[in-house]
Design an enzyme around this catalytic site. Sequence first.
Site, mmCIF file in Angstrom:
data_model
loop_
_atom_site.group_PDB
_atom_site.id
_atom_site.type_symbol
_atom_site.label_atom_id
_atom_site.label_comp_id
_atom_site.label_asym_id
_atom_site.label_seq_id
_atom_site.Cartn_x
_atom_site.Cartn_y
_atom_site.Cartn_z
ATOM 1 C CG LEU A 105 -1.951 -1.076 1.364
ATOM 2 C CD1 LEU A 105 -2.715 -0.944 2.672
ATOM 3 C CD2 LEU A 105 -2.918 -1.034 0.178
ATOM 4 C CG ASP A 106 0.390 4.274 -2.864
ATOM 5 O OD1 ASP A 106 1.199 3.444 -3.305
ATOM 6 O OD2 ASP A 106 -0.495 4.820 -3.560
ATOM 7 C CG PHE A 107 4.233 7.382 3.215
ATOM 8 C CD1 PHE A 107 5.063 6.651 4.056
ATOM 9 C CD2 PHE A 107 4.006 8.718 3.501
ATOM 10 C CE1 PHE A 107 5.649 7.240 5.160
ATOM 11 C CE2 PHE A 107 4.591 9.326 4.606
ATOM 12 C CZ PHE A 107 5.416 8.575 5.434
#
Length: 236
Positions: A105-107
């Site tokens: 997942l993105d930051f």
Amino acid sequence: MKSSTTRLDRFISKHSAFSMADVRLLIAQGRILLDNVTARSIHEPVTKFTRVDLDGVCLRNAASVYLALHKPAGVVSATKDSKHPTVLDLLQHPQKEELHIAGRLDFNTTGLVLLTNDGKWSRSLSSPESRVAKVYEVCVAKPLTEQYITVFRAGIYFAHENITTLPAQLEILSKYRCRLSLVEGKYHQVKRMFGYFENKVLSLHRVSVGPVSLGKLQPGASRRLTALELAQTGYK
Ligand code: URA
């Protein structure tokens, strides 16, 4: 896909002083146990996770690990990062250094991340051919319309990779909120799909991957997958 399964005679010759030719005799004498059961044939497969005992000495005992973690925002989906905390930093597990992430997942994306040391399982889960649904709750900046449902179902062309996204299901929950179900995980896929409509994703939260749901797992907390969840993800 490279197989991680070895034949029993090959495994024993590699991990002991016995040769491959000796293994039949060891088996006949009942000196080898596989997962605590007496081995019967040189052809028995030994996987990365099979416990192997020879003359009461354990040659290998690497338990497989399958975890669900609730990733908070501001945590990197990586095993190492010089600036920010990583998902591994949130775990207490004794084998955590062996684990990898099955679908990053993105930051700033929150929600369900699966971690494992079983590469075969994570590859199968991430492969678009397996059609495992990844469900996201999304908040966007501009109002949603029925057109999104049609376009996401038909697929969107990503020129950079020269691919069209697989059919995705969108459920509009309110003017700015929706639930999106994908069976693939291209780079920044959700943001790019809404980008097609020049609509900015304000928050993104993954609620489930196949049969595994985040449920009441608190941000930063993790749990083992249940036997039922593993069976439902095709684990053998
Ligand atoms: N799609 C995105 O754009 N970001 C994520 O973190 C996951 C899916």
